[in-house]
Design a protein around this motif. Structure first.
Motif, PDB file in Angstrom:
ATOM      1  N   ARG A 222      27.103  14.515  26.201  1.00  0.00           N
ATOM      2  CA  ARG A 222      26.741  15.758  25.509  1.00  0.00           C
ATOM      3  C   ARG A 222      25.847  15.491  24.300  1.00  0.00           C
ATOM      4  O   ARG A 222      25.218  16.400  23.775  1.00  0.00           O
ATOM      5  N   VAL A 223      25.759  14.242  23.855  1.00  0.00           N
ATOM      6  CA  VAL A 223      24.966  13.898  22.677  1.00  0.00           C
ATOM      7  C   VAL A 223      23.539  13.572  23.124  1.00  0.00           C
ATOM      8  O   VAL A 223      23.336  12.613  23.879  1.00  0.00           O
ATOM      9  N   PRO A 224      22.510  14.318  22.681  1.00  0.00           N
ATOM     10  CA  PRO A 224      21.133  14.080  23.135  1.00  0.00           C
ATOM     11  C   PRO A 224      20.642  12.655  22.866  1.00  0.00           C
ATOM     12  O   PRO A 224      19.967  12.059  23.709  1.00  0.00           O
ATOM     13  N   ALA A 225      20.952  12.111  21.692  1.00  0.00           N
ATOM     14  CA  ALA A 225      20.481  10.767  21.361  1.00  0.00           C
ATOM     15  C   ALA A 225      21.039   9.732  22.329  1.00  0.00           C
ATOM     16  O   ALA A 225      20.339   8.807  22.763  1.00  0.00           O
ATOM     17  N   LEU A 226      22.322   9.876  22.704  1.00  0.00           N
ATOM     18  CA  LEU A 226      22.919   8.933  23.639  1.00  0.00           C
ATOM     19  C   LEU A 226      22.326   9.083  25.035  1.00  0.00           C
ATOM     20  O   LEU A 226      22.159   8.095  25.749  1.00  0.00           O
ATOM     21  N   ARG A 227      21.991  10.308  25.415  1.00  0.00           N
ATOM     22  CA  ARG A 227      21.344  10.488  26.722  1.00  0.00           C
ATOM     23  C   ARG A 227      20.010   9.755  26.756  1.00  0.00           C
ATOM     24  O   ARG A 227      19.662   9.129  27.774  1.00  0.00           O
ATOM     25  N   ALA A 228      19.261   9.810  25.668  1.00  0.00           N
ATOM     26  CA  ALA A 228      17.984   9.097  25.612  1.00  0.00           C
ATOM     27  C   ALA A 228      18.196   7.587  25.708  1.00  0.00           C
ATOM     28  O   ALA A 228      17.459   6.884  26.401  1.00  0.00           O
ATOM     29  N   VAL A 229      19.221   7.089  25.011  1.00  0.00           N
ATOM     30  CA  VAL A 229      19.514   5.653  25.065  1.00  0.00           C
ATOM     31  C   VAL A 229      19.905   5.244  26.474  1.00  0.00           C
ATOM     32  O   VAL A 229      19.490   4.182  26.975  1.00  0.00           O
ATOM     33  N   TYR A 230      20.697   6.077  27.157  1.00  0.00           N
ATOM     34  CA  TYR A 230      21.111   5.758  28.518  1.00  0.00           C
ATOM     35  C   TYR A 230      19.916   5.668  29.453  1.00  0.00           C
ATOM     36  O   TYR A 230      19.849   4.784  30.325  1.00  0.00           O
ATOM     37  N   VAL A 231      18.945   6.584  29.302  1.00  0.00           N
ATOM     38  CA  VAL A 231      17.762   6.561  30.160  1.00  0.00           C
ATOM     39  C   VAL A 231      16.962   5.280  29.942  1.00  0.00           C
ATOM     40  O   VAL A 231      16.543   4.613  30.896  1.00  0.00           O
ATOM     41  N   VAL A 232      16.756   4.925  28.671  1.00  0.00           N
ATOM     42  CA  VAL A 232      16.017   3.698  28.365  1.00  0.00           C
ATOM     43  C   VAL A 232      16.754   2.484  28.905  1.00  0.00           C
ATOM     44  O   VAL A 232      16.161   1.589  29.522  1.00  0.00           O
ATOM     45  N   ARG A 233      18.046   2.464  28.668  1.00  0.00           N
ATOM     46  CA  ARG A 233      18.865   1.340  29.138  1.00  0.00           C
ATOM     47  C   ARG A 233      18.826   1.230  30.660  1.00  0.00           C
ATOM     48  O   ARG A 233      18.746   0.134  31.210  1.00  0.00           O
TER      49      ARG A 233
END
Length: 321
Positions: A222-233
């Protein structure tokens, strides 16, 4: 009377990490358990190709195992939070050992690729991944950003050290003992390291217990910043995950298959040194800028791999990456 400026010892923080009670125990146990994930990829590739299957079949089998592991980790993460690490790890690693024996049996029987992949996926769903569990223990005994920075820097170096130590004995076991030996070593490390980690109760985070909040929604997604990190990762993990298979294939094509584990270890050495250096830095840039900068550097190191034509150029590319 002149006074000497204080000596700056950027790596002294790593020595202080182990002053905490129990740190050495869970780091050692976690290291052995982590060997599982670094050895299983090489073990499967060498074992499957030794039995006459193609690298495509080996790659599909490894991908199935890793994909199942990635999908199962959030589920087990909630179980760890709810019931505690020791209560979940024991049945988890027991199931992994039994399912890996089934995978070994499928390889020995000359099973088709789809069956190898299905058995590997079943084993991958229960494969113990000690990294998050060890980091949770660091967070418990080293609260605060300044204390966690060297702890997580050490964690990064540990991941690289595992990638060095894990693959190296597998080609020697497969070529010197037999195709079964590499995967047998995987099972032994999984059982020994994971059970030892489960026994380290003093540094284990307290279970949170079941709650309405823990059953709700997608959690961190639900956290936008973590979603971005997951995509990069996810993107970088796909590129880096192909490295062991590509390294083995190139080494085999140039008649250097027994050195494939050493080559993978060489690649991990540069990552280990970079992790130690980053953890010792007193970085002032915001985290998102550091993420972008490190991502650009990592991406810049990948294109040279496309021009590899020999083992020597592979070594150079691995050092640069």
């Amino acid at each position: 009377m002149s006074t000497r400026p204080p000596q700056v010892r950027p790596f002294a923080a790593y020595a202080r990490l182990f002053d905490a009670s129990g740190a050495k125990g869970f780091v050692a146990a976690g290291f052995v358990s982590r060997l599982t994930t670094s050895m299983v990829t090489v073990g499967l590739v060498l074992s499957i190709t030794a039995r006459g299957h193609s690298y495509a079949a080996a790659g599909a089998t490894v991908a199935a195992l890793l994909l199942a592991s990635g999908l199962a980790l959030p589920v087990f993460g909630r179980l760890f939070d709810r019931y505690g690490q020791h209560r979940v790890l024991r049945p988890m690693v027991a199931a992994f050992g039994a399912l890996m024996l089934a995978e070994i049996g499928a390889i020995a029987a000359g099973a088709p690729t789809w069956l190898l992949a299905a058995a590997a996926a079943a084993a991958g769903a229960f494969m113990p991944v000690a990294g998050p569990l060890v980091r949770a223990r660091w967070a418990k005994i080293s609260p605060g950003t300044q204390q966690l920075r060297p702890a997580y820097g050490f964690e990064s170096a540990t991941i690289a050290a595992v990638s060095i130590a894990g693959p190296r004995p597998v080609p020697a076991l497969v070529t010197g003992v037999g195709w079964l030996a590499g995967l047998a070593a995987v099972v032994v490390c999984a059982l020994a390291g994971t059970l030892a980690l489960a026994a380290q109760r003093g540094t284990e985070p307290e279970p949170s217990g079941e709650s309405a909040r823990s059953r709700r929604g997608a959690g961190p997604l639900r956290v936008p910043a973590l979603r971005a990190v997951y995509v990069v990762r996810f993107c970088f993990a796909g590129a880096l995950g192909a490295m062991p298979i590509a390294t083995i294939a190139i080494a085999t094509a140039h008649h250097d298959r027994p050195f494939s584990g050493l080559l993978i270890g060489l690649w991990g050495t540069t990552s280990m040194l970079a992790g130690l250096f980053y953890g010792a830095l007193r970085a002032r840039a915001p985290l998102h800028r550091r993420l972008v900068g490190l991502g650009i550097l990592l991406a810049a190191g990948l294109p040279p791999l496309l021009s590899v034509r020999s083992t020597v150029t592979l070594v150079v590319s691995l050092l640069l990456d």
